[in-house]
Design a protein around this motif. Structure first.
Motif, PDB file in Angstrom:
ATOM      1  N   ASP A   8     -26.025  30.938 -30.909  1.00  0.00           N
ATOM      2  CA  ASP A   8     -25.792  30.823 -29.465  1.00  0.00           C
ATOM      3  C   ASP A   8     -25.325  32.154 -28.890  1.00  0.00           C
ATOM      4  O   ASP A   8     -25.757  32.556 -27.801  1.00  0.00           O
ATOM      5  CB  ASP A   8     -24.748  29.741 -29.182  1.00  0.00           C
ATOM      6  CG  ASP A   8     -25.317  28.333 -29.313  1.00  0.00           C
ATOM      7  OD1 ASP A   8     -26.561  28.202 -29.329  1.00  0.00           O
ATOM      8  OD2 ASP A   8     -24.528  27.379 -29.411  1.00  0.00           O
TER       9      ASP A   8
ATOM     10  N   SER B 124     -28.292  34.473 -28.585  1.00  0.00           N
ATOM     11  CA  SER B 124     -29.161  34.071 -27.472  1.00  0.00           C
ATOM     12  C   SER B 124     -28.554  34.468 -26.133  1.00  0.00           C
ATOM     13  O   SER B 124     -29.248  34.984 -25.244  1.00  0.00           O
ATOM     14  CB  SER B 124     -29.404  32.558 -27.511  1.00  0.00           C
ATOM     15  OG  SER B 124     -30.122  32.193 -28.670  1.00  0.00           O
ATOM     16  N   GLN B 125     -27.247  34.235 -25.975  1.00  0.00           N
ATOM     17  CA  GLN B 125     -26.572  34.578 -24.727  1.00  0.00           C
ATOM     18  C   GLN B 125     -26.560  36.088 -24.506  1.00  0.00           C
ATOM     19  O   GLN B 125     -26.810  36.575 -23.398  1.00  0.00           O
ATOM     20  CB  GLN B 125     -25.154  34.030 -24.747  1.00  0.00           C
ATOM     21  CG  GLN B 125     -25.073  32.510 -24.683  1.00  0.00           C
ATOM     22  CD  GLN B 125     -23.685  31.978 -24.997  1.00  0.00           C
ATOM     23  OE1 GLN B 125     -22.706  32.731 -25.006  1.00  0.00           O
ATOM     24  NE2 GLN B 125     -23.593  30.687 -25.255  1.00  0.00           N
TER      25      GLN B 125
ATOM     26  N   SER C  88     -29.962  37.336 -23.505  1.00  0.00           N
ATOM     27  CA  SER C  88     -30.238  37.006 -22.105  1.00  0.00           C
ATOM     28  C   SER C  88     -29.588  38.032 -21.179  1.00  0.00           C
ATOM     29  O   SER C  88     -30.191  38.467 -20.185  1.00  0.00           O
ATOM     30  CB  SER C  88     -29.708  35.599 -21.794  1.00  0.00           C
ATOM     31  OG  SER C  88     -29.930  35.280 -20.432  1.00  0.00           O
ATOM     32  N   GLU C  89     -28.369  38.455 -21.494  1.00  0.00           N
ATOM     33  CA  GLU C  89     -27.682  39.448 -20.669  1.00  0.00           C
ATOM     34  C   GLU C  89     -28.324  40.827 -20.810  1.00  0.00           C
ATOM     35  O   GLU C  89     -28.397  41.597 -19.846  1.00  0.00           O
ATOM     36  CB  GLU C  89     -26.200  39.497 -21.021  1.00  0.00           C
ATOM     37  CG  GLU C  89     -25.448  38.206 -20.669  1.00  0.00           C
ATOM     38  CD  GLU C  89     -23.962  38.412 -20.549  1.00  0.00           C
ATOM     39  OE1 GLU C  89     -23.537  39.306 -19.795  1.00  0.00           O
ATOM     40  OE2 GLU C  89     -23.220  37.667 -21.221  1.00  0.00           O
TER      41      GLU C  89
ATOM     42  N   ASP D 203     -31.454  41.240 -21.354  1.00  0.00           N
ATOM     43  CA  ASP D 203     -32.685  41.111 -20.585  1.00  0.00           C
ATOM     44  C   ASP D 203     -32.397  41.350 -19.103  1.00  0.00           C
ATOM     45  O   ASP D 203     -33.232  41.908 -18.383  1.00  0.00           O
ATOM     46  CB  ASP D 203     -33.288  39.718 -20.796  1.00  0.00           C
ATOM     47  CG  ASP D 203     -34.755  39.670 -20.432  1.00  0.00           C
ATOM     48  OD1 ASP D 203     -35.498  40.589 -20.806  1.00  0.00           O
ATOM     49  OD2 ASP D 203     -35.156  38.708 -19.751  1.00  0.00           O
ATOM     50  N   GLY D 204     -31.207  40.931 -18.665  1.00  0.00           N
ATOM     51  CA  GLY D 204     -30.802  41.196 -17.293  1.00  0.00           C
ATOM     52  C   GLY D 204     -30.605  42.681 -17.045  1.00  0.00           C
ATOM     53  O   GLY D 204     -31.004  43.215 -15.994  1.00  0.00           O
TER      54      GLY D 204
ATOM     55  N   LEU E 180     -32.902  44.460 -27.894  1.00  0.00           N
ATOM     56  CA  LEU E 180     -33.484  43.120 -27.775  1.00  0.00           C
ATOM     57  C   LEU E 180     -34.275  42.747 -29.029  1.00  0.00           C
ATOM     58  O   LEU E 180     -34.176  41.621 -29.533  1.00  0.00           O
ATOM     59  CB  LEU E 180     -34.382  43.028 -26.537  1.00  0.00           C
ATOM     60  CG  LEU E 180     -33.653  42.893 -25.195  1.00  0.00           C
ATOM     61  CD1 LEU E 180     -34.632  43.066 -24.035  1.00  0.00           C
ATOM     62  CD2 LEU E 180     -32.962  41.529 -25.097  1.00  0.00           C
TER      63      LEU E 180
ATOM     64  N   GLU F  65     -33.367  39.771 -31.727  1.00  0.00           N
ATOM     65  CA  GLU F  65     -34.350  38.746 -32.088  1.00  0.00           C
ATOM     66  C   GLU F  65     -34.558  38.708 -33.593  1.00  0.00           C
ATOM     67  O   GLU F  65     -34.684  37.627 -34.188  1.00  0.00           O
ATOM     68  CB  GLU F  65     -35.677  39.035 -31.384  1.00  0.00           C
ATOM     69  CG  GLU F  65     -36.775  38.013 -31.648  1.00  0.00           C
ATOM     70  CD  GLU F  65     -36.461  36.620 -31.165  1.00  0.00           C
ATOM     71  OE1 GLU F  65     -37.105  35.658 -31.644  1.00  0.00           O
ATOM     72  OE2 GLU F  65     -35.574  36.464 -30.310  1.00  0.00           O
TER      73      GLU F  65
END
Length: 223
Positions: A48, A51-52, A55-56, A58-59, A80, A84
Motif C-alpha cells: 500500500d 502504491s501511494q 501515485s504521488e 505520478d503527480g 516510478l 513498480e
C-alpha cells in the motif's frame, strides 16, 4: 522614503523567491521521500505504501519547471519504474518459501512457484528499464544526477540485483516445469480430489490443470 521601502521590499521578495528549476523539483522529491521515510533508492515497507508513493510521484510528473524539466522527468521516471519493480517483487514473495524451489518443493505447489516466478520476472524487467533510464540520466545530466545523489555505480549495483532476481525466477520456472509439468501435477490433484471431495470420475476427468490448481489453492486458503 516610500521608494526606499518599496526597493527593500522588492529585494526581500525576490531574495525569498525560489527558482522553479531542477533543484526546486528535487526538493519536492526529497520531501516526498521523507514523507515515506525512504531515500531515492529505498522503498516503503508495504505494498500500500509503494502504491501511494507511486501515485504521488505520478503527480510530481505533471509539474512544469521553468528549467531542468527533462532531467527532472528522468528522475521521476526512474523512481516510478523502481517502485513498480519493488512492488512486483514483493507480490512475488507472498507465498514465502513455497514460492521458490530453493528450499525444496512438491509438485502440488507448482502454481505458487509459477506465479511467484512470473511476478519476479516482471519485476526484473521493470528493474532493467529503471537501470536504462538511470544510465541515460547520468550520461546526459552528470551535474543533476550528482545533485540527486545518483551515479553510474548505482545503475551497476541495481542491474546486478535485478539480474539475480531474473536468474532465480528463471531457475525456479525451469525446475518446476522439468520435474512437475502441468499434466503430472493435474493427476496429483485429481488423486487428492478423489479422496477428499465428492467429485464424480466424470468431473475429475474433465478438469483442466488451471481449474484443478484453482480448486487446490482455494482448499488451502490461498488466493
Amino acid at each position: 522614503m516610500k521608494k526606499t521601502f518599496l526597493l527593500i521590499l522588492l529585494v526581500f521578495i525576490f531574495g525569498c523567491a525560489q527558482a522553479n528549476d531542477f533543484n526546486y523539483g528535487l526538493k519536492q522529491i526529497s520531501s516526498l521521500n521523507s514523507k515515506y521515510n525512504t531515500t531515492i533508492e529505498t522503498y516503503p515497507k508495504t505494498l500500500d505504501g509503494i502504491s501511494q508513493m507511486a501515485s504521488e510521484y505520478d503527480g510530481l510528473r505533471k509539474m512544469q519547471l521553468e528549467s531542468g524539466q527533462e532531467p527532472f522527468n528522468y528522475l521521476i521516471d526512474y523512481r516510478l519504474l523502481n517502485l513498480e519493480a519493488e512492488k512486483l517483487f514483493m507480490q512475488g514473495q507472498k507465498y514465502g518459501n513455497s514460492g521458490t524451489t530453493k528450499y525444496g518443493f512438491g509438485c502440488k505447489i507448482r502454481p505458487l512457484i509459477i506465479e511467484s516466478a512470473e511476478l519476479r520476472n516482471k519485476s526484473s524487467n521493470k528493474g532493467f528499464e529503471a537501470v536504462n533510464i538511470l544510465n541515460d540520466f547520468v550520461k546526459k545530466y552528470p551535474e543533476e544526477s550528482k545533485t540527486a545523489g545518483l551515479a553510474a555505480k548505482n545503475a551497476l549495483f541495481l542491474n546486478a540485483s535485478f539480474y539475480q532476481v531474473f536468474r532465480d525466477a528463471r531457475r525456479d520456472s525451469s525446475i518446476i516445469n522439468n520435474f512437475c509439468p502441468a499434466n503430472v501435477t493435474l493427476e496429483l490433484y485429481r488423486e487428492e480430489f478423489r479422496k477428499s471431495t465428492n467429485f464424480t470420475q466424470d468431473i475429475l476427468d474433465k478438469l483442466t490443470y488451471e481449474e484443478a490448481a484453482q480448486i487446490w489453492k482455494i482448499s488451502r486458503g490461498l488466493k
